[in-house]
Motif scaffolding. Structure first.
Motif, short mmCIF file in Angstrom:
data_model
loop_
_atom_site.label_atom_id
_atom_site.label_comp_id
_atom_site.label_asym_id
_atom_site.label_seq_id
_atom_site.Cartn_x
_atom_site.Cartn_y
_atom_site.Cartn_z
N MET A 1 0.78 -1.27 0.52
CA MET A 1 0.15 0.18 -0.24
C MET A 1 1.26 1.38 -0.04
O MET A 1 0.71 2.45 0.78
N PRO A 2 1.82 1.10 -0.35
CA PRO A 2 2.73 2.33 -0.65
C PRO A 2 2.54 3.94 -1.45
O PRO A 2 2.34 4.58 -1.03
N ASP A 3 1.39 2.79 -2.16
CA ASP A 3 0.69 4.06 -3.28
C ASP A 3 -0.97 5.14 -2.68
O ASP A 3 -0.98 6.28 -3.18
N ALA A 4 -0.65 4.35 -1.86
CA ALA A 4 -2.32 4.63 -0.58
C ALA A 4 -1.58 6.16 -0.14
O ALA A 4 -2.23 7.14 -0.45
N GLU A 5 -0.40 5.56 0.33
CA GLU A 5 0.10 6.54 1.36
C GLU A 5 1.29 7.39 0.51
O GLU A 5 0.71 8.88 0.94
N GLY A 6 1.19 7.16 -0.86
CA GLY A 6 1.65 8.74 -1.20
C GLY A 6 0.78 9.66 -1.50
O GLY A 6 0.43 10.62 -1.69
N ASP A 7 -0.39 9.00 -1.85
CA ASP A 7 -1.91 9.94 -2.25
C ASP A 7 -2.29 11.22 -1.17
O ASP A 7 -2.07 11.75 -1.65
N GLN A 8 -1.86 10.31 0.20
CA GLN A 8 -2.31 10.86 0.90
C GLN A 8 -1.23 12.20 1.05
O GLN A 8 -1.44 13.54 1.59
N GLU A 9 -0.03 11.77 1.14
CA GLU A 9 0.64 12.54 1.54
C GLU A 9 0.59 13.50 0.08
O GLU A 9 0.80 15.37 0.74
#
Length: 54
Positions: free
Chosen positions: A1-9
């Motif tokens: 889930m690094p992509d979702a975390e990047g989107d949140q950032e």
């Protein structure tokens, strides 16, 4: 889930930039009103001094 975390950032950064822009705009409006007010006070004081009884 690094992509979702990047989107949140990215979302958080966008919100921060939007808030910063809004705050900067408010600061400029406050400065404009403040400087305008100082000029009004100065003109009133000049008028009072020029029309004071001798």
């Amino acid at each position: 889930m690094p992509d979702a975390e990047g989107d949140q950032e990215r979302e958080r950064e966008q919100r921060r930039l939007a808030q910063e822009t809004k705050n900067e705009r408010h600061m400029w409006w406050w400065l404009a009103y403040f400087l305008f007010g100082i000029h009004i006070v100065a003109f009133v004081m000049i008028y009072a001094v020029m029309h004071a009884p001798k």
